[in-house]
Design a protein around this motif. Structure first.
Motif, PDB file in Angstrom:
ATOM      1  N   GLN A  64       0.845  -1.197   0.000  1.00 18.49           N
ATOM      2  CA  GLN A  64       0.000   0.000   0.000  1.00 18.49           C
ATOM      3  C   GLN A  64       0.883   1.252   0.000  1.00 18.49           C
ATOM      4  O   GLN A  64       0.601   2.228   0.689  1.00 18.49           O
ATOM      5  CB  GLN A  64      -0.928  -0.010   1.217  1.00 18.49           C
ATOM      6  CG  GLN A  64      -1.934  -1.148   1.203  1.00 18.49           C
ATOM      7  CD  GLN A  64      -2.848  -1.136   2.422  1.00 18.49           C
ATOM      8  OE1 GLN A  64      -2.580  -0.467   3.415  1.00 18.49           O
ATOM      9  NE2 GLN A  64      -3.958  -1.858   2.333  1.00 18.49           N
ATOM     10  N   ASP A  66       3.301   4.222  -2.242  1.00 14.42           N
ATOM     11  CA  ASP A  66       3.590   4.928  -3.482  1.00 14.42           C
ATOM     12  C   ASP A  66       5.106   5.039  -3.598  1.00 14.42           C
ATOM     13  O   ASP A  66       5.763   5.673  -2.752  1.00 14.42           O
ATOM     14  CB  ASP A  66       2.965   6.328  -3.482  1.00 14.42           C
ATOM     15  CG  ASP A  66       1.452   6.283  -3.525  1.00 14.42           C
ATOM     16  OD1 ASP A  66       0.915   5.389  -4.214  1.00 14.42           O
ATOM     17  OD2 ASP A  66       0.805   7.126  -2.878  1.00 14.42           O
ATOM     18  N   HIS A 136       6.569   9.672  -0.628  1.00 13.78           N
ATOM     19  CA  HIS A 136       6.751   8.425  -1.361  1.00 13.78           C
ATOM     20  C   HIS A 136       7.807   7.552  -0.682  1.00 13.78           C
ATOM     21  O   HIS A 136       8.683   8.051   0.039  1.00 13.78           O
ATOM     22  CB  HIS A 136       7.175   8.698  -2.809  1.00 13.78           C
ATOM     23  CG  HIS A 136       6.105   9.325  -3.643  1.00 13.78           C
ATOM     24  ND1 HIS A 136       5.807  10.662  -3.574  1.00 13.78           N
ATOM     25  CD2 HIS A 136       5.257   8.790  -4.558  1.00 13.78           C
ATOM     26  CE1 HIS A 136       4.818  10.939  -4.415  1.00 13.78           C
ATOM     27  NE2 HIS A 136       4.468   9.823  -5.020  1.00 13.78           N
TER      28      HIS A 136
END
Length: 502
Positions: A64, A66, A136
């Protein structure tokens, strides 16, 4: 707590005979500061690219997160550095200026063309952009390439203090030891996870390799004994068969019990020899499986051109500048036959500019005197080999290389034979670097000029280069940040500096 889970991951390139990953099952914790290590071509960058979703694969990768990948791809290097960064991401100017300052760079680098920056400066600029992003999960591929020792320490401190997890790929043992708390090693046949630093992993692997090698030697002796015994028994059984049949001069007795007994013994001995041979093959195959992860350092070939000339290159009071801004104080040096000059200095100090000047490719201002031999045969290993393309055969023909020696060096450097069928532009960066290195090694030369040869090379390749240079004693000019390597190969050192600051 977030995990990255690989479920039966299977992936291989169409041009390869085997999978890089086959039914791989693995769970990683996202808070780990994970070092991804392994020899070139084993799939480190590919694994990062699979996480980025760049390739199709079988199985599942569940997470989950990025991801953001470093280094980011710059499509137009002629743009101002600020515009290049804006094309890659959105950021506030003060934040990127803060990171650039922390990385010990001048802010005016933002307003220079990206292509005018040194390789180390380009790396630090892209790292600054990575550091600005705190949303990120970083996938960091070879961040130490082109970085000087000070910059490596700065990046190591930053990553060590980072409050989130990341995956970093690097062959720099000291760097990895400073920044990771877990190591994931991609070996020939398996993924091995360690809750440790890189040094601990290497120590454990060396112990395992030594044990397997010792077991291998024992089995080799046993196989040799079995083979000799099997051959002897097979020869005995053939001899008994000849006795049964007799010969023109001494025919067999013809007695039924003679031929029957000899034939039965012959059959039993033949069967026993075949059983022994089968056992030998089975044990050899088992041992081949046992030794699949042992790494060996193989010898390289370096094509030094014989020369009777002693003084190869002389430089007096050389100073290079851009827009009347000197890169370094005036320097003088001389390279004689068999000497290896190492040029050192911080990123942006002008090391690669000296090489450009020697090849008449420097576009700034230059003062000083340079004397070089007429018709000097030079083998040049550049930092930039993006233009190397085509098949290995086409590349060798284009550069007039001995194809057999070229391929042999590639093989010794650890490039798998199935990769020989790939086009150079489709190879990994580590494989492409080794193509360029193999080219330089087999190019006949009186002077080898190498600009950061260790970028993208693993520790085994570094040992190979040290060994061949120590053995052959070539004449060289080397730019490299790895002090351990230079200590083992250089005969003299020149350090660039600029008293009035840059």
């Amino acid at each position: 707590m977030t995990t990255i889970e690989f479920k039966n991951l299977t992936f291989g390139f169409d041009t390869q005979a085997s999978y890089l990953f086959d039914q791989t099952r693995l769970v990683l914790q996202s808070e780990w500061q994970l070092g991804l290590v392994g020899r070139n071509g084993r799939g480190k960058t590919t694994l990062l690219r699979l996480l980025m979703g760049d390739y199709h694969y079988k199985g599942k990768i569940e997470h989950q997160l990025d991801f953001i990948y470093f280094p980011q791809k710059v499509t137009d290097k002629t743009k101002l550095t600020y515009d290049v960064l804006q094309d890659l991401s959105h950021f506030e100017l003060w934040k990127i200026e803060k990171e650039i300052t922390l990385l010990n760079m001048n802010l005016d680098s933002l307003w220079r063309p990206f292509e005018s920056l040194s390789g180390g400066e380009q790396t630090k600029i892209l790292l600054a952009l990575l550091f600005v992003d705190d949303q990120h999960y970083p996938l960091i591929d070879e961040p130490t390439n082109h970085l000087d020792a000070t910059s490596r320490q700065q990046v190591a401190r930053y990553l060590h203090d980072k409050q989130q997890g990341f995956i970093v790929v690097s062959h720099d043992q000291l760097f990895i030891d400073q920044v990771v708390d877990h190591v994931l090693a991609i070996e020939k046949s398996q993924l091995v996870l360690y809750q440790s630093d890189f040094s601990t992993y290497l120590e454990q692997k060396q112990q395992r390799d030594q044990f397997e090698s010792a077991q291998n030697e024992k089995l080799k002796k046993e196989i040799t004994r079995l083979k000799q015994t099997a051959v002897q028994k097979a020869e005995w059984s053939r001899g008994r068969e000849r006795d049964k049949l007799g010969s023109p001069n001494q025919p067999g007795s013809g007695a039924i019990f003679d031929t029957g007994a000899i034939g039965a013994r012959s059959a039993r001995m033949m069967k026993r020899s075949q059983t022994m041979m089968k056992r030998m093959r089975q044990q050899a195959n088992e041992k081949a499986q046992l030794l699949k992860d042992v790494e060996y350092v193989k010898s390289l070939h370096m094509n030094v051109k014989p020369s009777h000339r002693q003084k190869i290159l002389t430089v007096e009071h050389l100073q290079l500048s851009y827009n009347n801004q000197p890169l370094f104080d005036p320097i003088s040096f001389e390279i004689q036959k068999g000497q290896r000059l190492a040029i050192q200095g911080s990123n942006g100090s002008g090391k690669s500019s000296i090489i450009q000047y020697l090849f008449d490719a420097f576009h700034g201002e230059a003062t000083g005197i340079t004397s070089r031999l007429q018709g000097l045969a030079v083998s040049y290993l550049s930092q930039d080999y993006d233009n190397n393309q085509g098949t290995l055969r086409e590349f060798a023909d284009q550069h007039a290389l001995n194809y057999s020696d070229f391929l042999n060096n590639l093989w010794q450097l650890g490039v798998e034979r199935q990769v020989f069928q790939n086009r150079i532009e489709d190879m990994s960066m580590g494989q492409r670097k080794r193509v360029a290195l193999a080219q330089s090694l087999v190019t006949p030369a009186e002077l080898f000029i190498w600009d950061e040869p260790l970028n993208y090379l693993d520790i085994f390749n570094q040992q190979q280069l040290e060994a061949v240079i120590q053995k052959i004693q070539p004449t060289m000019l080397i730019i490299e940040h790895d002090r351990h390597f230079l200590k083992n190969v250089a005969t003299k050192t020149l350090t660039l500096s600029l008293n009035n600051g840059k």
